[in-house]
Design an enzyme around this catalytic site. Structure first.
Site, PDB file in Angstrom:
ATOM      1  N   ASP A  53      36.643  48.223  39.151  1.00  0.00           N
ATOM      2  CA  ASP A  53      35.598  48.386  38.159  1.00  0.00           C
ATOM      3  C   ASP A  53      34.052  48.045  38.113  1.00  0.00           C
ATOM      4  O   ASP A  53      33.970  47.452  39.155  1.00  0.00           O
ATOM      5  CB  ASP A  53      36.501  48.147  37.251  1.00  0.00           C
ATOM      6  CG  ASP A  53      37.496  48.891  36.387  1.00  0.00           C
ATOM      7  OD1 ASP A  53      37.930  50.213  36.491  1.00  0.00           O
ATOM      8  OD2 ASP A  53      38.828  47.995  36.256  1.00  0.00           O
ATOM      9  N   TYR A 111      44.853  41.727  46.281  1.00  0.00           N
ATOM     10  CA  TYR A 111      43.580  41.428  45.061  1.00  0.00           C
ATOM     11  C   TYR A 111      43.808  40.014  44.280  1.00  0.00           C
ATOM     12  O   TYR A 111      44.645  39.322  45.223  1.00  0.00           O
ATOM     13  CB  TYR A 111      44.252  42.384  43.729  1.00  0.00           C
ATOM     14  CG  TYR A 111      43.053  43.643  44.220  1.00  0.00           C
ATOM     15  CD1 TYR A 111      42.099  43.571  43.147  1.00  0.00           C
ATOM     16  CD2 TYR A 111      44.028  44.558  43.951  1.00  0.00           C
ATOM     17  CE1 TYR A 111      41.723  45.359  43.432  1.00  0.00           C
ATOM     18  CE2 TYR A 111      43.909  46.519  44.036  1.00  0.00           C
ATOM     19  CZ  TYR A 111      42.666  46.295  43.612  1.00  0.00           C
ATOM     20  OH  TYR A 111      42.320  47.536  43.170  1.00  0.00           O
TER      21      TYR A 111
END
Lengths: 268, 268
Positions: A53, A111
């Site tokens: 994003d 992540y």
């Protein structure tokens, strides 16, 4: 016959509207495709393992391309980095088997989410950490993080508007780590070069790491929002399991901001 | 009676036109003076230990102020950091003796200059390192750096246009260090959070450190330019002494760019 290549890519997501090419916004995919254009003459499609994003960084994003040019990989790497803006770097280019697709072939993604707890954020880290003014309880956060390991329905942590077929995901690792500066050399968190001397640091860097085969939209950031509320004692440790089992997005905390999140690595 | 305070300050110099207040440009001094204005009601003059040039960073700049407000130091620190832009942070505020002037009282300053040799610069470090595409010879650079220790006439490394009374300066330390990522944790140079995994790093971070009572204009950057030419074998190691003794600016190499330089600390 075009060759298939695997690119490993790092970027500072601050000034990008995310990975995926858009009509007018600056994106990472478009930057790399544009840099490839003069090399291959025609538009090369760059397929990323994950569509990060806006504002999200990558340390080890992976992408696949099919290239007609017979340019050596090492020369291609230098040519791309000479053309790309400095906030995107191609770290490695490797030959891949015919048909390799970085998105579909990805087995696991990791992540990391960086938090600065208490104190003062060193200016060099300001683009990469979420500053929590309170002193976070690392032990409580780590205990809550471990609850997520395994295969669960992660509906409670999915952004509204998701339209996936299943909200069940497998999480392999989910843990909190505290990062310690190099006290031996007296250096700061940026290995002595550019951050702040250890003696001047206040607050600390806390890192959440999660590995899984796939993630729902905003899942990591929604988990981090809940972990931070546990760390600052707004939620009890046991609430993590209750939120997860509720499968209710309204039970989880607010989404953590994008700039603390880094796509750390992709495994194949 | 106004109190005298000592402020320790870090900043990312990238988006500043240097330390010193100017009519129209964004400067660090002006940012801090503006942040103090609502606290003390009147303009407070912030005196910095060193007037860093445009683009130069600070990890431990020191400044002195005289403040009428009786606000507690800890509250002042929070108020300033809440007002200041994120690329400047006040790290500490300490009481100082009446008459303390951060510029005149400074005994020693330490600067660090960061180089990335060979390989690919991790995006998170791009604002703080000078990238040298060649592999630099650290041993040759360190040998040449040591030549500068002691009291010398540094005319050869002074920017043209300097009008100081004497070009003699004392240098206490002058050395090259190689920064190693944390291989034990598999983390990159930014302590695992935001840079690049160790396995993906190519090239290396090299740091030049120099300590002295005072420096001529552009002296550190001119020394670094010469060190880099020695490291990439454009100049022999022995040339450092020859350049120094020539007292001729034309003999030294080009000035290294400002963005690799950090005012690391000031001693009193």
């Amino acid at each position: 016959v075009p060759r298939t290549l695997k690119l490993t890519i790092a970027y500072d997501g601050t000034d990008f509207a995310g990975w995926q090419r858009q009509a007018t916004e600056r994106t990472v995919q478009a930057a790399i495709e544009d840099a490839l254009l003069p090399i291959d003459g025609e538009r090369v499609i760059v397929t990323g393992a994950g569509r990060t994003d806006a504002g999200v960084h990558a340390a080890g994003q992976v992408a696949s391309i099919r290239l007609r040019s017979s340019i050596a990989n090492e020369i291609l790497l230098r040519a791309l980095n000479a053309t790309l803006p400095a906030d995107v770097r191609v770290l490695a280019i490797d030959d891949a088997p015919e048909g390799f697709n970085a998105q579909f072939a990805a087995k696991r993604k990791t992540y990391r989410y960086s938090l600065w707890s208490d104190g003062v954020v060193p200016p060099a880290l300001r683009r990469y950490v979420w500053h929590i003014p309170q002193r976070l309880s690392v032990a409580a956060m780590d205990e809550a993080a471990a609850v997520l390991i395994g295969t669960h329905d992660f509906s409670a942590f999915q952004a509204s508007g998701g339209d996936v077929q299943t909200t069940v995901r497998g999480v392999l690792t989910s843990r909190i780590e505290t990062m310690t500066p190099n006290a031996a050399t007296g250096d700061g968190l940026l290995a002595g070069a550019v951050a702040v001397p250890v003696a001047m640091l206040s607050g600390r860097l806390i890192c959440y790491e999660i590995t899984g085969a796939g993630f729902l939209r905003h899942m990591v950031r929604n988990i981090v929002g809940t972990l931070v509320d546990i760390g600052r004692d707004r939620l009890a440790v046991g609430e993590m399991r209750a939120v997860l089992e509720s499968r209710d997005r309204a039970r989880a905390s607010a989404t953590a901001p994008s700039h603390g999140l880094t796509l750390w690595s992709v495994d194949y």
